[in-house]
Design a protein around this motif. Structure first.
Motif, mmCIF file in Angstrom:
data_model
loop_
_atom_site.group_PDB
_atom_site.id
_atom_site.type_symbol
_atom_site.label_atom_id
_atom_site.label_comp_id
_atom_site.label_asym_id
_atom_site.label_seq_id
_atom_site.Cartn_x
_atom_site.Cartn_y
_atom_site.Cartn_z
ATOM 1 N N UNK A 80 4.248 47.631 27.000
ATOM 2 C CA UNK A 80 4.123 46.467 26.117
ATOM 3 C C UNK A 80 5.407 45.662 26.167
ATOM 4 N N UNK A 81 5.305 44.392 25.785
ATOM 5 C CA UNK A 81 6.486 43.576 25.548
ATOM 6 C C UNK A 81 7.128 44.015 24.233
ATOM 7 N N UNK A 82 8.447 43.914 24.168
ATOM 8 C CA UNK A 82 9.126 44.311 22.920
ATOM 9 C C UNK A 82 10.450 43.586 22.747
ATOM 10 N N UNK A 83 10.542 42.360 23.241
ATOM 11 C CA UNK A 83 11.810 41.643 23.212
ATOM 12 C C UNK A 83 12.249 41.287 21.798
ATOM 13 N N UNK A 84 11.317 40.874 20.946
ATOM 14 C CA UNK A 84 11.660 40.575 19.554
ATOM 15 C C UNK A 84 10.909 41.522 18.619
ATOM 16 N N UNK A 124 24.252 26.864 12.999
ATOM 17 C CA UNK A 124 23.390 27.123 14.152
ATOM 18 C C UNK A 124 22.714 28.478 13.990
ATOM 19 N N UNK A 125 21.395 28.524 14.201
ATOM 20 C CA UNK A 125 20.656 29.782 14.237
ATOM 21 C C UNK A 125 19.737 29.763 15.444
ATOM 22 N N UNK A 126 19.617 30.910 16.113
ATOM 23 C CA UNK A 126 18.806 31.011 17.320
ATOM 24 C C UNK A 126 17.582 31.883 17.041
ATOM 25 N N UNK A 127 16.496 31.272 16.585
ATOM 26 C CA UNK A 127 15.252 31.986 16.292
ATOM 27 C C UNK A 127 15.544 33.325 15.612
ATOM 28 N N UNK A 128 15.928 33.305 14.329
ATOM 29 C CA UNK A 128 16.430 34.509 13.663
ATOM 30 C C UNK A 128 15.366 35.456 13.136
ATOM 31 N N UNK A 129 14.094 35.292 13.525
ATOM 32 C CA UNK A 129 13.084 36.277 13.188
ATOM 33 C C UNK A 129 12.378 36.002 11.884
ATOM 34 N N UNK A 130 11.483 36.932 11.495
ATOM 35 C CA UNK A 130 10.602 36.683 10.366
ATOM 36 C C UNK A 130 11.344 36.535 9.049
ATOM 37 N N UNK A 131 12.557 37.068 8.947
ATOM 38 C CA UNK A 131 13.352 36.926 7.728
ATOM 39 C C UNK A 131 14.529 35.988 7.941
ATOM 40 N N UNK A 132 14.436 35.168 8.980
ATOM 41 C CA UNK A 132 15.504 34.206 9.247
ATOM 42 C C UNK A 132 15.636 33.154 8.174
ATOM 43 N N UNK A 148 10.892 33.510 18.342
ATOM 44 C CA UNK A 148 10.992 33.282 19.764
ATOM 45 C C UNK A 148 9.640 33.338 20.442
ATOM 46 N N UNK A 149 9.596 32.923 21.714
ATOM 47 C CA UNK A 149 8.315 32.774 22.399
ATOM 48 C C UNK A 149 7.649 34.110 22.682
ATOM 49 N N UNK A 150 8.397 35.211 22.709
ATOM 50 C CA UNK A 150 7.786 36.515 22.954
ATOM 51 C C UNK A 150 7.467 37.267 21.668
ATOM 52 N N UNK A 179 0.911 42.561 13.231
ATOM 53 C CA UNK A 179 1.435 43.233 12.043
ATOM 54 C C UNK A 179 2.710 44.036 12.306
ATOM 55 N N UNK A 180 3.391 43.749 13.409
ATOM 56 C CA UNK A 180 4.674 44.397 13.689
ATOM 57 C C UNK A 180 5.812 43.479 13.283
ATOM 58 N N UNK A 181 6.900 44.077 12.805
ATOM 59 C CA UNK A 181 8.084 43.307 12.423
ATOM 60 C C UNK A 181 8.557 42.440 13.579
ATOM 61 N N UNK A 182 8.866 41.181 13.281
ATOM 62 C CA UNK A 182 9.397 40.261 14.284
ATOM 63 C C UNK A 182 10.898 40.115 14.048
ATOM 64 N N UNK A 183 11.676 40.632 14.977
ATOM 65 C CA UNK A 183 13.131 40.614 14.873
ATOM 66 C C UNK A 183 13.696 39.312 15.468
#
Length: 795
Positions: free
Chosen positions: A124-128, A573-581, A440-442, A134-138
């Motif tokens: 599987x992909x797991x970059x973020x 500046x923030x770079x796609x900081x995830x679901x709790x960004x 992010x895109x992934x 329903x998985x945490x997005x980092x």
């Protein structure tokens, strides 16, 4: 050599079951099994199968539409076994527990269908984060780099890995170790930084976390993908072997040696006319013979067939399979194609040696044995599946911590931040109330979920507006413009909102997507580094109101802010900081959290001064021989805090006074320790990031003016002090010399203790002594860091 006995006679041998013996080494078991297998059974282990892929045109991989139309029926595809299952969770939204049960049922069918009952390896992909519903997005990888915190990234990867194993997944297609060379490249958001040392140390930490959780980490993309001409995805790469060796390859060396990665994925790149997927020098002679990598090399999706369809170095699928297999690619992903019937025909005709098939098969079987897939006690359904939760308190806590540490405060004129509680705040901009602007895109919601809107995002993703409103209930919000498009009709309302406020928080940036469906992400390359759409017009109009502006950039690449920088009182500046960004940004804007992020990429001032990162020799900087000034608005490593820090007593530890005296001798086969004292002189707790750079003023080849060779996060309470020391092996100074060999060269150098690549606090002169020394893959790769309370007698 393969046995010439008929298959059935091989199975009748008294030693036919040796491959099942758990007391034998994995390689011994593999060697016992291979002679028992038919060609069809062998090739079945060298391919993946992407059951859920469709040819609708809404794919999540390049040319997916063209490549998945002729997937064989399930029963036919698994008749002789199966090497890998591709993305059973990451192709469409599926409840995690139901998905795990469905995967287990598929595995049971694979085991039952073939003679040897070998399960598929699942990737599987797991970059973020685990790319599942329903998985945490980092936070995205650029945020990992901005945090300068390998330990936290390793903790994140461990959580990702444990969730994947609990669902029945064995392999993760991460991390991305490409060093960004041109910010216009859409996949810049997937890179960790523009510096190989930062990419390598953070990337190795991610690998350790994933591998210690029992998941095979796959390093990608090997190699040169990020250096494409014009920043265009899959475009040819114009790069010399020296740049490849000194900039592109070191992160892969670090992740293999310091992280223990068991898989590598080839790059789509072609370097000097040779596609990586067909490059035997790169994939076999260097990666395996010189570096000693003995894991499994998997093809990036459709990369084998691309040798025919995109690169034009193979006449047909069989020729593509021959080139890739000979170069060293063991497994064709994502689904059976060139390594299926075309390769079978080529082996049967003698065009391809069966020995090459056996070479790849041996690696595949050894890894499956190491994963326990060939053991008698293996079970299809993981024991912990009933308790499977992919988004939980522990994972969200790490996601939030990483998001907080990744936000970079670039400017804070007159102390405008943190926002005072009694200020009237206008929140303006197209990403201010866009939850997807955090991802992010992934990430699953953007990578897959956009094609299934009826399922929702699967996790809570508060926008900046939602998070900031909790802290400023009287917040006024006006979008102003869209992220893309040329509609300026909302700018007037945004200007009015800013005029009526004491402070305007202006949030601009990107929307990640795939293949043109976003402004950042795979296949979403940029012509230049202007903000997308008419966002720059919005910024200029709001700045013209005279209301103090906090410019917040939420993006997947650094944008050239130009004159916009000069007008903003504060820049974040923030770079796609995830679901709790959104929460992390709001906490930093209001002062609940002190900013501690540092730029993993420079922020350019001009949109057209490309390509250009900080890692450049003298002539790549501002000179009198060119009218173009590439000096960035904010350099690599830059970042501010709400407190202040004092640096003092910088010295070569073994030679006090070296900072002002003659250069200290440093043997070419030795090491040196440098250090300084950091003191928090402000009224609140904060974290300083001390960076160590090498400056080599005279060398046999041109060298970067400075390059990072060490760093340390230093958290301090008000009045607190710490002594920060770096022990630097001379190997870290090595580079590829004029004769193409990596050398440690004698001569004078400086070690610069710095706040950023453009702000050195102290330059310590040293002299590398002895004869020129050649070093190789087993050289020392890291500077050792020590942070401890300042000793008595120091402030």
């Amino acid at each position: 050599m393969t046995s010439q006995l008929p298959v059935d006679d091989r199975l009748a041998s008294p030693h036919a079951d040796r491959w099942r013996d758990p007391n034998l080494r994995p390689d011994e078991r593999a060697d016992a099994l291979i002679p028992l297998m038919s060609l069809e059974e062998k090739l079945a282990q060298l391919v993946g199968l992407w059951v859920g892929a469709d040819a609708s045109g809404e794919g999540v991989a390049p040319h997916q539409t063209d490549m998945v139309e002729h997937i064989p029926p399930w029963s036919e595809a698994i008749r002789y076994g199966l090497g890998q299952l591709t993305r059973p969770f990451g192709t469409a939204p599926v409840d995690p527990v139901l998905g795990a049960r469905s995967l287990a049922a598929s595995q049971a069918q694979i085991v039952a269908a073939s003679r040897f009952g070998i399960p598929a390896q699942v990737h599987e992909e797991c970059l973020t984060g685990f790319a599942a519903w329903r998985a945490t997005v980092y936070p995205a990888p650029l945020s990992w780099g901005a945090a300068f915190d390998p330990e936290l990234v390793e903790e994140m990867a461990g959580l990702i890995g444990r969730s994947m194993r609990a669902a029945g997944v064995h392999q993760g297609l991460a991390p991305v170790l490409d060093v960004t060379r041109d910010y216009r490249w859409g996949r810049t958001e997937e890179t960790i930084a523009e510096d190989p040392y930062l990419v390598g140390t953070i990337g190795a930490a991610y690998v350790r976390g994933l591998e210690r959780a029992g998941v095979v980490a796959t390093l990608k993309h090997f190699a040169g993908y990020s250096a494409s001409r014009g920043g265009r995805n899959l475009a040819p790469t114009a790069m010399g072997r020296r740049e490849l060796a000194d900039v592109i390859l070191p992160p892969f060396e670090m992740a293999l040696r310091l992280g223990g990665a068991r898989s590598v994925m080839n790059s789509y790149a072609e370097i000097d006319g040779v596609p990586a997927a067909a490059d035997e020098d790169l994939l076999t002679r260097m990666l395996r013979e010189q570096w000693g990598f003995d894991g499994v090399l998997v093809a990036d999706y459709f990369a084998v067939r691309f040798l025919e369809t995109l690169h034009g170095v193979a006449a047909d699928a069989a020729a593509a399979a021959r080139l890739a297999l000979r170069a060293g690619i063991d497994v064709e992903l994502p689904t059976v194609d060139a390594y299926g019937a075309p390769l079978a025909a080529a082996v049967s005709s003698g065009e391809v040696s069966e020995g090459l098939v056996d070479r790849a098969l041996r690696r595949v079987l050894i890894q499956k044995i190491e994963l326990g897939l060939l053991d008698e006690g293996w079970r299809e359904l993981p024991a912990e599946v009933e308790a499977l939760r992919l988004d939980h308190e522990a994972s969200r806590s790490v996601a939030l911590r990483l998001a907080r540490q990744s936000v970079v405060l670039l400017r804070n004129r007159d102390g405008l931040l943190p926002l005072a509680a009694d200020k009237r705040v206008a929140l303006v901009g197209p990403v201010a109330d866009d939850a997807m602007a955090m991802l992010g895109c992934y990430s699953f919601p953007l990578h897959v979920g956009v094609h299934h809107p009826e399922h929702g995002t699967g996790v809570e993703i508060p926008s900046l507006r939602e998070a900031l409103h909790l802290r400023h209930p009287q917040l006024t919000h006006v979008p102003g413009t869209g992220i893309t498009g040329d509609d300026t009709s909302g700018i007037a309302a945004a200007v009015q909102a800013a005029t009526d406020a004491d402070v305007c928080v202006l949030a601009v940036g990107d929307r990640a997507g795939m293949f043109g469906r976003g402004t950042s992400g795979e296949g979403c390359d940029a012509v230049d580094l202007h903000l997308p759409g008419v966002q720059a017009e919005l910024v200029r109009a709001v700045l013209a109101t005279g209301t103090p502006v906090v410019l917040v950039v939420l993006s997947g690449r650094p944008y050239a802010l130009g004159d916009l920088v000069d007008g903003a009182a504060a820049v974040v500046q923030a770079f796609f900081p995830g679901q709790l960004g959104g929460q992390a940004l709001a906490e930093i804007l209001t002062g609940e959290v002190d900013p501690s992020g540092r730029l993993p990429v420079s922020v350019p001032r001009h949109a057209g001064g490309l390509p250009g990162t900080y890692l450049t020799p003298i002539l790549g900087r501002r000179t009198e021989v060119s009218s173009v000034d590439p000096t960035p608005a904010f350099p690599f490593g830059h970042g501010l805090s709400y407190t202040t820090f004092e640096w003092s007593d910088a010295e070569v530890t073994d030679a006090p006074g070296g900072v002002t005296g003659a250069p200290v001798d440093w043997p070419v086969d030795g090491e040196v320790t440098v250090g300084l004292t950091v003191r928090n002189t402000g009224a609140r707790a904060g974290t300083e990031v001390v960076q160590l750079y090498l400056h080599d003023p005279v060398a046999q080849t041109t060298r970067p003016v400075v390059r990072l060779i060490g760093y340390a996060r230093v958290p301090l309470n008000p009045g607190g002090t710490a002594r920060v020391s770096f022990t630097v092996p001379a190997d870290v100074t090595s580079f590829t010399g004029v004769h193409g060999r990596r050398v440690v060269e004698p001569g004078e150098v400086q070690l610069r203790l710095s706040r950023s690549s453009g702000d050195a606090s102290a330059s310590l002169p040293l002299r590398l002594t002895g004869d020129e020394r050649e070093v190789g893959h087993h050289r020392e790769l890291l500077s050792r860091v020590r942070v401890e309370p300042a000793p008595e007698g120091r402030p």
